[in-house]
Design a protein around this motif. Structure first.
Motif, PDB file in Angstrom:
ATOM      1  N   ASP A  46      12.623   6.817  -3.875  1.00 57.19           N
ATOM      2  CA  ASP A  46      12.035   6.232  -5.093  1.00 57.19           C
ATOM      3  C   ASP A  46      12.737   4.959  -5.567  1.00 57.19           C
ATOM      4  N   TRP A  47      13.634   4.424  -4.755  1.00 55.29           N
ATOM      5  CA  TRP A  47      14.369   3.227  -5.196  1.00 55.29           C
ATOM      6  C   TRP A  47      13.468   2.006  -5.235  1.00 55.29           C
ATOM      7  N   PHE A  48      12.439   1.982  -4.408  1.00 54.22           N
ATOM      8  CA  PHE A  48      11.490   0.864  -4.402  1.00 54.22           C
ATOM      9  C   PHE A  48      10.203   1.400  -5.011  1.00 54.22           C
ATOM     10  N   ARG A  49       9.919   0.968  -6.229  1.00 58.27           N
ATOM     11  CA  ARG A  49       8.880   1.608  -7.024  1.00 58.27           C
ATOM     12  C   ARG A  49       7.485   1.097  -6.668  1.00 58.27           C
ATOM     13  N   LEU A  50       6.649   2.007  -6.207  1.00 58.44           N
ATOM     14  CA  LEU A  50       5.260   1.654  -5.912  1.00 58.44           C
ATOM     15  C   LEU A  50       4.360   2.301  -6.962  1.00 58.44           C
ATOM     16  N   GLY A  51       3.615   1.477  -7.687  1.00 55.80           N
ATOM     17  CA  GLY A  51       2.698   1.980  -8.711  1.00 55.80           C
ATOM     18  C   GLY A  51       1.437   2.542  -8.066  1.00 55.80           C
ATOM     19  N   ASP A  52       0.670   3.283  -8.851  1.00 55.41           N
ATOM     20  CA  ASP A  52      -0.528   3.930  -8.322  1.00 55.41           C
ATOM     21  C   ASP A  52      -1.551   2.925  -7.789  1.00 55.41           C
ATOM     22  N   ARG A  53      -1.813   1.886  -8.577  1.00 57.37           N
ATOM     23  CA  ARG A  53      -2.813   0.897  -8.143  1.00 57.37           C
ATOM     24  C   ARG A  53      -2.327   0.131  -6.925  1.00 57.37           C
ATOM     25  N   ASP A  54      -1.057  -0.230  -6.962  1.00 53.22           N
ATOM     26  CA  ASP A  54      -0.430  -0.946  -5.849  1.00 53.22           C
ATOM     27  C   ASP A  54      -0.522  -0.099  -4.567  1.00 53.22           C
ATOM     28  N   LEU A  55      -0.273   1.205  -4.719  1.00 50.79           N
ATOM     29  CA  LEU A  55      -0.302   2.109  -3.565  1.00 50.79           C
ATOM     30  C   LEU A  55      -1.617   2.019  -2.792  1.00 50.79           C
ATOM     31  N   GLY A  56      -2.712   1.855  -3.515  1.00 48.45           N
ATOM     32  CA  GLY A  56      -4.017   1.779  -2.852  1.00 48.45           C
ATOM     33  C   GLY A  56      -4.034   0.676  -1.803  1.00 48.45           C
ATOM     34  N   LEU A  57      -3.481  -0.480  -2.175  1.00 50.82           N
ATOM     35  CA  LEU A  57      -3.439  -1.607  -1.232  1.00 50.82           C
ATOM     36  C   LEU A  57      -2.545  -1.265  -0.033  1.00 50.82           C
ATOM     37  N   HIS A  58      -1.395  -0.631  -0.307  1.00 48.61           N
ATOM     38  CA  HIS A  58      -0.486  -0.316   0.802  1.00 48.61           C
ATOM     39  C   HIS A  58      -1.108   0.704   1.757  1.00 48.61           C
ATOM     40  N   LEU A  59      -1.920   1.605   1.211  1.00 45.98           N
ATOM     41  CA  LEU A  59      -2.608   2.580   2.073  1.00 45.98           C
ATOM     42  C   LEU A  59      -3.580   1.867   3.014  1.00 45.98           C
ATOM     43  N   VAL A  60      -4.350   0.941   2.451  1.00 43.27           N
ATOM     44  CA  VAL A  60      -5.339   0.225   3.265  1.00 43.27           C
ATOM     45  C   VAL A  60      -4.632  -0.612   4.336  1.00 43.27           C
ATOM     46  N   ARG A  61      -3.591  -1.329   3.918  1.00 41.65           N
ATOM     47  CA  ARG A  61      -2.872  -2.189   4.867  1.00 41.65           C
ATOM     48  C   ARG A  61      -2.224  -1.353   5.972  1.00 41.65           C
ATOM     49  N   SER A  62      -1.542  -0.288   5.570  1.00 41.57           N
ATOM     50  CA  SER A  62      -0.798   0.517   6.547  1.00 41.57           C
ATOM     51  C   SER A  62      -1.750   1.140   7.562  1.00 41.57           C
ATOM     52  N   ASP A  63      -2.881   1.610   7.061  1.00 40.24           N
ATOM     53  CA  ASP A  63      -3.887   2.212   7.934  1.00 40.24           C
ATOM     54  C   ASP A  63      -4.366   1.196   8.973  1.00 40.24           C
ATOM     55  N   ALA A  64      -4.654  -0.022   8.508  1.00 38.34           N
ATOM     56  CA  ALA A  64      -5.151  -1.067   9.403  1.00 38.34           C
ATOM     57  C   ALA A  64      -4.095  -1.464  10.436  1.00 38.34           C
ATOM     58  N   LEU A  65      -2.843  -1.601   9.976  1.00 38.09           N
ATOM     59  CA  LEU A  65      -1.774  -1.991  10.915  1.00 38.09           C
ATOM     60  C   LEU A  65      -1.588  -0.905  11.971  1.00 38.09           C
ATOM     61  N   ARG A  66      -1.643   0.352  11.532  1.00 36.39           N
ATOM     62  CA  ARG A  66      -1.496   1.473  12.486  1.00 36.39           C
ATOM     63  C   ARG A  66      -2.621   1.467  13.513  1.00 36.39           C
ATOM     64  N   ALA A  67      -3.810   1.015  13.096  1.00 36.73           N
ATOM     65  CA  ALA A  67      -4.958   0.961  14.016  1.00 36.73           C
ATOM     66  C   ALA A  67      -4.892  -0.273  14.915  1.00 36.73           C
ATOM     67  N   GLY A  68      -3.851  -1.097  14.736  1.00 40.99           N
ATOM     68  CA  GLY A  68      -3.647  -2.243  15.631  1.00 40.99           C
ATOM     69  C   GLY A  68      -4.130  -3.568  15.080  1.00 40.99           C
ATOM     70  N   GLU A  69      -4.604  -3.602  13.842  1.00 40.61           N
ATOM     71  CA  GLU A  69      -5.059  -4.873  13.260  1.00 40.61           C
ATOM     72  C   GLU A  69      -3.835  -5.721  12.901  1.00 40.61           C
ATOM     73  N   PRO A  70      -3.831  -7.012  13.248  1.00 40.94           N
ATOM     74  CA  PRO A  70      -2.683  -7.844  12.867  1.00 40.94           C
ATOM     75  C   PRO A  70      -2.621  -8.032  11.345  1.00 40.94           C
ATOM     76  N   LEU A  71      -1.397  -8.306  10.844  1.00 43.71           N
ATOM     77  CA  LEU A  71      -1.198  -8.494   9.402  1.00 43.71           C
ATOM     78  C   LEU A  71      -2.111  -9.606   8.866  1.00 43.71           C
ATOM     79  N   SER A  72      -2.280 -10.684   9.648  1.00 43.33           N
ATOM     80  CA  SER A  72      -3.114 -11.801   9.172  1.00 43.33           C
ATOM     81  C   SER A  72      -4.566 -11.360   8.978  1.00 43.33           C
ATOM     82  N   ALA A  73      -5.052 -10.493   9.868  1.00 36.42           N
ATOM     83  CA  ALA A  73      -6.444 -10.045   9.756  1.00 36.42           C
ATOM     84  C   ALA A  73      -6.621  -9.126   8.541  1.00 36.42           C
ATOM     85  N   VAL A  74      -5.656  -8.214   8.343  1.00 40.23           N
ATOM     86  CA  VAL A  74      -5.753  -7.333   7.166  1.00 40.23           C
ATOM     87  C   VAL A  74      -5.689  -8.181   5.894  1.00 40.23           C
ATOM     88  N   THR A  75      -4.790  -9.162   5.906  1.00 48.36           N
ATOM     89  CA  THR A  75      -4.624 -10.011   4.712  1.00 48.36           C
ATOM     90  C   THR A  75      -5.919 -10.764   4.412  1.00 48.36           C
TER      91      THR A  75
END
Ligand code: FO1
Length: 310
Positions: A86-115
């Protein structure tokens, strides 16, 4: 006019907001630091990209300087109750974006494409690119040990003096798709008022980006992140003192040797203008504190004025 802007987090994000107010956003490309990216609770977090995304979408928390406005912290409270990280605080709304990004990166999408997808989904009309899709991480060496950027910055409150900044992965990092094109097509290159060492440094550590700036055929204008030798927020002034020997505007200019043609400095630092000129860098003196929309726009106009006087 097409512009490409090298940007870090909060200072860069605010500067970009001013810029898209005075220019057609379709002509603005932000090339953003990824050196302070990290994994938290298995999620890929890109703090500087997110600061830019949230600022340009008008949903940033202005006071805190990072994350989203109207944030809630229920997920974090659960993490804390369960003894999670919990040292790096992720808010609820912020978390939604990290879920989408992480899912896409795991599926092999480059960071630039997700962005690009996130940019479009948030209704942002300019182009936002990570400096690289490759793994690049900032480390700081201090008298108390070497730390990954966010461990030093957040967990340790950036209290350890920094002797050296290193960029793991930089030697192999390639510019993300679109970065070199944006740099080559721009009629003006801008370096946002971000920390030269840990925000702009990681972008310039990508060899082909640095080379594109070195061989530029158009003006490159940096905006100093310091006002009266002090940082608005963060460790820039302390780092400049320790790593460049002082906090004058000339010392800011020296962070970008051979890379800039002009430096926008605050009226409080006007006495440094001659020393900046002596380095072959044109000083542009104006008010640089971005306290509201009008101030952001005025700063953007001042940086753009370099084209007229080049
Ligand atoms: N900064 C903090 O000081 N404490 C935090 O807990 C924190 C969480 C955080 C979460 C998401 C995000 O996008 C940024 C966050 N930041 C936090 C800011 C971040 O560490 C820095 O502002 C940037 O990395 C420096 O540009």
């Amino acid at each position: 006019m097409r512009v490409a802007v090298l940007s870090g987090g909060v200072g860069g994000a605010r500067f970009l907001r001013g810029l898209v107010d005075v220019l057609d956003p379709a002509r603005v490309t932000a090339i953003v630091n990824v050196g302070d990216d990290l994994e938290v609770l298995g999620l890929a977090v890109s703090p500087d990209l997110d600061s830019v995304l949230y600022a340009l979408a008008g949903i940033a928390d202005e006071e805190r300087g990072w994350g989203r406005a109207d944030e809630t912290w229920s997920a974090l409270a659960t993490v804390q109750a369960l003894g999670g990280e919990d040292w790096f605080r992720l808010g609820d709304r912020d978390l939604g974006l990290h879920l989408v990004r992480s899912d896409a990166l795991r599926a092999g999408e480059p960071l630039s494409a997700v962005t690009a997808r996130l940019t479009a989904a948030l209704g942002i009309d300019c182009t936002i690119l990570p400096a690289t899709d490759d793994r690049l991480r900032t480390w700081v060496d201090t008298p108390n040990g070497s730390f990954e950027f966010q461990h030093w910055f957040v967990a340790r409150g950036h209290r350890d003096p920094v002797d050296r900044v290193r960029f793991e992965g930089a030697a192999a990092a390639r510019p993300a798709p679109g970065v070199l094109e944006a740099l080559h097509e721009a009629e003006l290159l801008l370096i946002a008022p971000s920390n030269p060492f840990v925000s702009i440094g990681p972008i310039l550590a990508v060899e082909r980006i640095r080379a594109a700036l070195e061989r530029r055929r158009v003006p490159c204008v940096a905006v100093s992140p310091l006002i009266g030798g002090r940082a608005v927020k963060g460790p820039a002034a302390l780092m400049l003192s320790r790593l460049e020997g002082g906090t004058s505007a000339a010392q800011v200019a020296q962070c970008y040797p051979g890379l800039i043609d002009a430096l926008v400095i605050d009226e409080e630092d006007a006495a440094d203008a001659d020393a900046v000129s002596e380095l072959g860098v044109r000083p542009i003196v104006t008010r640089t504190l971005m306290r509201d929309a009008a101030a952001r726009r005025a700063l953007a106009e001042a940086a753009l004025s370099a084209v007229a006087i080049a």
